[in-house]
Design a protein around this motif. Sequence first.
Motif, PDB file in Angstrom:
ATOM      1  N   PHE A 103       0.826  -1.200   0.000  1.00  0.00           N
ATOM      2  CA  PHE A 103       0.000   0.000   0.000  1.00  0.00           C
ATOM      3  C   PHE A 103       0.864   1.256   0.000  1.00  0.00           C
ATOM      4  N   CYS A 104       1.846   1.316   0.891  1.00  0.00           N
ATOM      5  CA  CYS A 104       2.680   2.517   0.991  1.00  0.00           C
ATOM      6  C   CYS A 104       3.431   2.786  -0.312  1.00  0.00           C
ATOM      7  N   VAL A 105       3.999   1.739  -0.906  1.00  0.00           N
ATOM      8  CA  VAL A 105       4.768   1.920  -2.144  1.00  0.00           C
ATOM      9  C   VAL A 105       3.837   2.298  -3.298  1.00  0.00           C
ATOM     10  N   ALA A 106       2.746   1.537  -3.477  1.00  0.00           N
ATOM     11  CA  ALA A 106       1.855   1.790  -4.606  1.00  0.00           C
ATOM     12  C   ALA A 106       1.132   3.124  -4.463  1.00  0.00           C
ATOM     13  N   PHE A 107       0.742   3.494  -3.257  1.00  0.00           N
ATOM     14  CA  PHE A 107       0.084   4.782  -3.054  1.00  0.00           C
ATOM     15  C   PHE A 107       1.037   5.922  -3.409  1.00  0.00           C
ATOM     16  N   GLY A 108       2.286   5.809  -2.983  1.00  0.00           N
ATOM     17  CA  GLY A 108       3.256   6.841  -3.311  1.00  0.00           C
ATOM     18  C   GLY A 108       3.472   6.974  -4.801  1.00  0.00           C
ATOM     19  N   LEU A 109       3.560   5.845  -5.505  1.00  0.00           N
ATOM     20  CA  LEU A 109       3.756   5.902  -6.953  1.00  0.00           C
ATOM     21  C   LEU A 109       2.521   6.464  -7.656  1.00  0.00           C
ATOM     22  N   SER A 110       1.328   6.134  -7.150  1.00  0.00           N
ATOM     23  CA  SER A 110       0.110   6.699  -7.727  1.00  0.00           C
ATOM     24  C   SER A 110       0.076   8.213  -7.549  1.00  0.00           C
ATOM     25  N   MET A 111       0.494   8.685  -6.390  1.00  0.00           N
ATOM     26  CA  MET A 111       0.566  10.126  -6.168  1.00  0.00           C
ATOM     27  C   MET A 111       1.587  10.758  -7.096  1.00  0.00           C
ATOM     28  N   ARG A 147      12.413 -16.043  -7.431  1.00  0.00           N
ATOM     29  CA  ARG A 147      11.993 -17.380  -7.005  1.00  0.00           C
ATOM     30  C   ARG A 147      11.464 -17.385  -5.580  1.00  0.00           C
ATOM     31  N   VAL A 148      11.567 -16.255  -4.867  1.00  0.00           N
ATOM     32  CA  VAL A 148      11.020 -16.122  -3.518  1.00  0.00           C
ATOM     33  C   VAL A 148       9.621 -15.526  -3.632  1.00  0.00           C
ATOM     34  N   THR A 149       8.630 -16.188  -3.064  1.00  0.00           N
ATOM     35  CA  THR A 149       7.234 -15.839  -3.318  1.00  0.00           C
ATOM     36  C   THR A 149       6.901 -14.413  -2.909  1.00  0.00           C
ATOM     37  N   ASN A 150       7.351 -13.966  -1.738  1.00  0.00           N
ATOM     38  CA  ASN A 150       7.014 -12.615  -1.292  1.00  0.00           C
ATOM     39  C   ASN A 150       7.560 -11.559  -2.246  1.00  0.00           C
ATOM     40  N   THR A 151       8.762 -11.761  -2.756  1.00  0.00           N
ATOM     41  CA  THR A 151       9.330 -10.813  -3.710  1.00  0.00           C
ATOM     42  C   THR A 151       8.555 -10.843  -5.018  1.00  0.00           C
ATOM     43  N   MET A 152       8.149 -12.027  -5.441  1.00  0.00           N
ATOM     44  CA  MET A 152       7.313 -12.146  -6.638  1.00  0.00           C
ATOM     45  C   MET A 152       6.008 -11.389  -6.444  1.00  0.00           C
ATOM     46  N   MET A 153       5.386 -11.559  -5.277  1.00  0.00           N
ATOM     47  CA  MET A 153       4.128 -10.878  -4.985  1.00  0.00           C
ATOM     48  C   MET A 153       4.313  -9.368  -4.985  1.00  0.00           C
ATOM     49  N   LEU A 154       5.379  -8.902  -4.380  1.00  0.00           N
ATOM     50  CA  LEU A 154       5.656  -7.468  -4.322  1.00  0.00           C
ATOM     51  C   LEU A 154       5.821  -6.893  -5.726  1.00  0.00           C
ATOM     52  N   GLY A 155       6.647  -7.543  -6.544  1.00  0.00           N
ATOM     53  CA  GLY A 155       6.920  -7.021  -7.878  1.00  0.00           C
ATOM     54  C   GLY A 155       5.703  -7.029  -8.782  1.00  0.00           C
ATOM     55  N   LEU A 156       5.023  -8.174  -8.872  1.00  0.00           N
ATOM     56  CA  LEU A 156       3.882  -8.279  -9.779  1.00  0.00           C
ATOM     57  C   LEU A 156       2.698  -7.454  -9.283  1.00  0.00           C
ATOM     58  N   GLY A 157       2.505  -7.403  -7.971  1.00  0.00           N
ATOM     59  CA  GLY A 157       1.395  -6.629  -7.419  1.00  0.00           C
ATOM     60  C   GLY A 157       1.540  -5.147  -7.694  1.00  0.00           C
ATOM     61  N   ILE A 158       2.713  -4.601  -7.467  1.00  0.00           N
ATOM     62  CA  ILE A 158       2.918  -3.171  -7.693  1.00  0.00           C
ATOM     63  C   ILE A 158       2.905  -2.861  -9.184  1.00  0.00           C
ATOM     64  N   ALA A 159       3.410  -3.772 -10.007  1.00  0.00           N
ATOM     65  CA  ALA A 159       3.324  -3.564 -11.460  1.00  0.00           C
ATOM     66  C   ALA A 159       1.874  -3.423 -11.891  1.00  0.00           C
ATOM     67  N   LEU A 160       1.004  -4.275 -11.372  1.00  0.00           N
ATOM     68  CA  LEU A 160      -0.417  -4.187 -11.703  1.00  0.00           C
ATOM     69  C   LEU A 160      -1.007  -2.867 -11.223  1.00  0.00           C
ATOM     70  N   ALA A 161      -0.670  -2.461 -10.004  1.00  0.00           N
ATOM     71  CA  ALA A 161      -1.201  -1.209  -9.457  1.00  0.00           C
ATOM     72  C   ALA A 161      -0.779  -0.016 -10.302  1.00  0.00           C
ATOM     73  N   VAL A 162       0.471  -0.003 -10.730  1.00  0.00           N
ATOM     74  CA  VAL A 162       0.987   1.114 -11.529  1.00  0.00           C
ATOM     75  C   VAL A 162       0.269   1.196 -12.869  1.00  0.00           C
ATOM     76  N   VAL A 163       0.104   0.059 -13.525  1.00  0.00           N
ATOM     77  CA  VAL A 163      -0.564   0.046 -14.832  1.00  0.00           C
ATOM     78  C   VAL A 163      -2.026   0.462 -14.691  1.00  0.00           C
ATOM     79  N   MET A 164      -2.717  -0.048 -13.683  1.00  0.00           N
ATOM     80  CA  MET A 164      -4.114   0.324 -13.480  1.00  0.00           C
ATOM     81  C   MET A 164      -4.245   1.811 -13.192  1.00  0.00           C
ATOM     82  N   ASP A 165      -3.343   2.352 -12.408  1.00  0.00           N
ATOM     83  CA  ASP A 165      -3.417   3.770 -12.067  1.00  0.00           C
ATOM     84  C   ASP A 165      -3.216   4.640 -13.299  1.00  0.00           C
ATOM     85  N   ALA A 166      -2.200   4.316 -14.095  1.00  0.00           N
ATOM     86  CA  ALA A 166      -1.877   5.161 -15.246  1.00  0.00           C
ATOM     87  C   ALA A 166      -2.890   5.017 -16.368  1.00  0.00           C
ATOM     88  N   MET A 167      -3.337   3.797 -16.620  1.00  0.00           N
ATOM     89  CA  MET A 167      -4.159   3.555 -17.816  1.00  0.00           C
ATOM     90  C   MET A 167      -5.660   3.574 -17.548  1.00  0.00           C
TER      91      MET A 167
END
Length: 757
Positions: free
Chosen positions: A607-615, A668-688
Amino acid sequence: MSEVNRGSRTGGWTRFVTARPRLSLLVALVITALAVFAGSGVGDRMGSGGWEDPAASSTYATKALEREFPASQPNLLLLVDAGDKGVDDPAVAAEARRLTERLAAEDGVVGVGSYWQTRAPALRAEDGGEALIAARIVGTEKEAGETLERIAPEFRGTQGSLDVSVGGPVAVRHEMQAIIQEDLLRAELIALPVTLVLLVMVFGSAIAALLPLGIGIVAILGTNAVLRGITEITDVSVFAQNLTTALGLGLAVDYALFIVRRFREELAEGVEVRDAVGITLRTAGRTVLFSALTVAVSLAAMMVFPQYFLRSFAYAGIAVVLLAAAAALILLPAALMLLGHRVNSLDLRRLFGKGRKKSIPGDGTADGPADGTSGGWGRTAALVMRRAPLFAVATATGLVLLGLPFLGVKFGTADDRQLPSSAEARVVQEDIRSGFPGSPGGGLEVLGEGGATAAEYADYRDRVAALPDVLRVEGPVVSGDHAYFTVLPRGEAVDQDTQRLVRELRAEPAAFDTSVTGTAAVLVDSKDAIGDRLPLAAGIIVVVTLLLVFLLTGSVLIPIQAVALNALSLTAMFGAVVWVFQDGHLSGFLGFTPTGDIETTLPVLMFCVAFGLSMDYGVFLISRIKEEYDRSGDHERSVIFGLQRTGGLITAAAVILAVVMVAIGTSRVTNTMMLGLGIALAVVMDAMVVRSLLVPAVMKLTGRATWWAPGPLRRFHDRFGVSEGGSHPAAVAGATDSAGGAGGAVSRAGERDKIGV
C-alpha cells in the motif's frame, strides 16, 4: 504560458545548477564512485527476517528461552537419512552419535540434541528411515549466517553410511537471502536493457534516453551506500534491495521523462538553452519536487511500525526517492545545459520512418494542433468528459469489483514455502512436515518465571492440556527459577485455532509469570502491532498528502480527490494478491506454492509503495492541469490539455516502471514475486485506468468547484503555496474575469510565479 519573455527570469536555483555544469557532473561522478565503494557488500550485511515486533511478549520469551534453555529454540536441523537400515540400526546410531558430538564441538553452536540421545518421538520419522539432530546457532542473524556457511559444508552430504541435509530456520533465512541477491542481479540485467529500449522508443533520441538511466544508476548506487551505513546502526532487510532497484529506476525515469520532455518542448518553441532550463525547473522541477515529497511521505509512514522488515523499506525508499529527485534537479539540468539541442541527437526513429514529422516525444502530441487539446489523449479526455457519469460509475464499480477478493484475506507468516521447491532448506522442512509426527514448527513454548513448586507446575500443565485446541503438553523443563512447557496444538502452525490458543494460554492463570512464543504467537503479536499503528501510518500519509497537494493547487477538493482516487486505484492489486497468491490461482504458471494466507506485513508495504507511486503520477497530471487553468481559466479545456500533455508521458513512465517491477517479480522467492507483480499491476491500473478515465470524469462532475477554497485557505496558499506555471499576469487577469469566484486562487498566480527556482 505567456509567449513574451518567458525565460527572462532566472531564479537562484537555476543559476546554481547551471553556473558550472561540468564541475557539477564531475563532482557527481566522484561521489557516485565513492558510493560504489561504500555500498559494496551491503547485501551480505542485511537480514532476511524482521517480521516480529521487538517489544512483543513473544520476542521477550524467545530471547529468554534462548538464554536459559538453548535446546528449546533450535534453529538448525540436520535431517539424517539412514536408508534401508533405519535410524534404530546400531551402526547407524553409532555414526549419528559421532555426528552429534562433532556438531556440539563447533564454535557458536549450543543446545545440541538428537533422536539417538533423547529418543524423543518428535525427532524420528514415522517410517523410521529418517531422524533429526537439532541445535541452536547463537548470535545475530549475520553471525548465525556466517556460522552456518562455515559448518554446513562439513555436515552436508554423505557422512559414512548416512546422508545428511541441512535445514531449520537459520538455513531457510540464509538460503532466502542468497536467492534474493541472485534474483536481484538477474532482474537488473533484465530491467536495464529493456528500460533503455523503451526510453529510446519514447524519446526517439538515444542521447535523451540515456539520461534517465544515468539518474537511476546514481540513485541506486547512492542508496546502497546509505543502506550500508544504516546496517552499522540497525537491522535492515535484504528485501529492501529490491525496492531500491525498482524505485531507483522507476522514479528516475519518471522525473527525467518529465524534465527532459519539458526542456525539449521549450527548445522546440525557440527558447534559448539556459532559459529553457530555467523554465523547466520552474515548472517540471517544482512538480518533481512535490512528487518526491509525496512518495517519500508514503514510504516514511512505515517508520511507525516496529518490525524492521517494514522500517527497512522506509530507509531504502526515502533514500532512493530523495536521491533520484536530487539527481533530477541538479545533475540533469547540468547535463541539459551541456547538451543543449544535442539532447535530440541520434534520433533512432528515423531508422523506421524517414521523413516523419517531429514532435515532442512522450506527450502524445504528434501531429496535433499547437494548443495541445487534440490528439489521442485529448480526444480520450473529451470523450470521457462528455460521458462523465457513465465513465465515473463504470470505472469505480469495476475497480471495486476487482478488489472484492481482498475481503477474504487471511494473514499468516513467511516460512520455507517462500523458497523454490528445489532449495535444500525447503526440502528438509517439507520432509519434516510430511513425515514426522505432531506439528513440527507449530509448537508453542510457554516460559515460566519466578519459580514454583512441582505441584504448581503440574497443575498448570494439566489445565493447559484440558484446553480444547491442545493436542498435548510436554514439560516442564526446569532450571532454577525458570521453566518452559511445549504446547502442541491440534491445528496447523498458524491457523485461526492456533492463534486463538495463543490468547487462551496468555489468559490462563498461573502461580508464576508466563509468556508465550512460537510461530503463531509471533504472528499474533505482529498483527496486533500493525493493527495498533496502522491508523497512525494512514493518518500521516493522508494528512501530509492533502497538505502537499493543496500547496501545489490551492484547491480543497483536488487533494481529497487525489487521495480517494489513489486509494481506489490499489483495489485491483489487493484483489489480485489474494486471488493469486493466497488462493493459488496461476500458482502453476508462476511457479510458487500457495500457503493459503498472505504474510502480515506485505499489504502494508505494498500500500505505501503503490500509493506513493500513484501520487507521483497524480501530481504530474494535476500540476499540468493547474498550469493551464492558471493561464486560461477554462476548466474543461485545462483537463483536456493536461491529459493530452501528460497522458503519453505518464503511460510511458508506468510501462517502464511496470517492466522493472515485473523483472523483480521473476524472483523465485514468493514474497518478492508478490511485491513485484502486485505493484506492477497497481501502476498500470493507475496510469491507464484511473488517470485516463476516472480523473477526467470526476473533474468534469465537480466542474469549476474543483478549484474552490475558502478565503482563509486561499490566503494561506497565496503566502505559502507554489504554482508550477510561469503564467503572465495579464493572461491570468483575463482568466480571473472569466473564472469568477471559483478562480479566486488564479488571480494571484502571477505573484506566486515571482518565487524563483
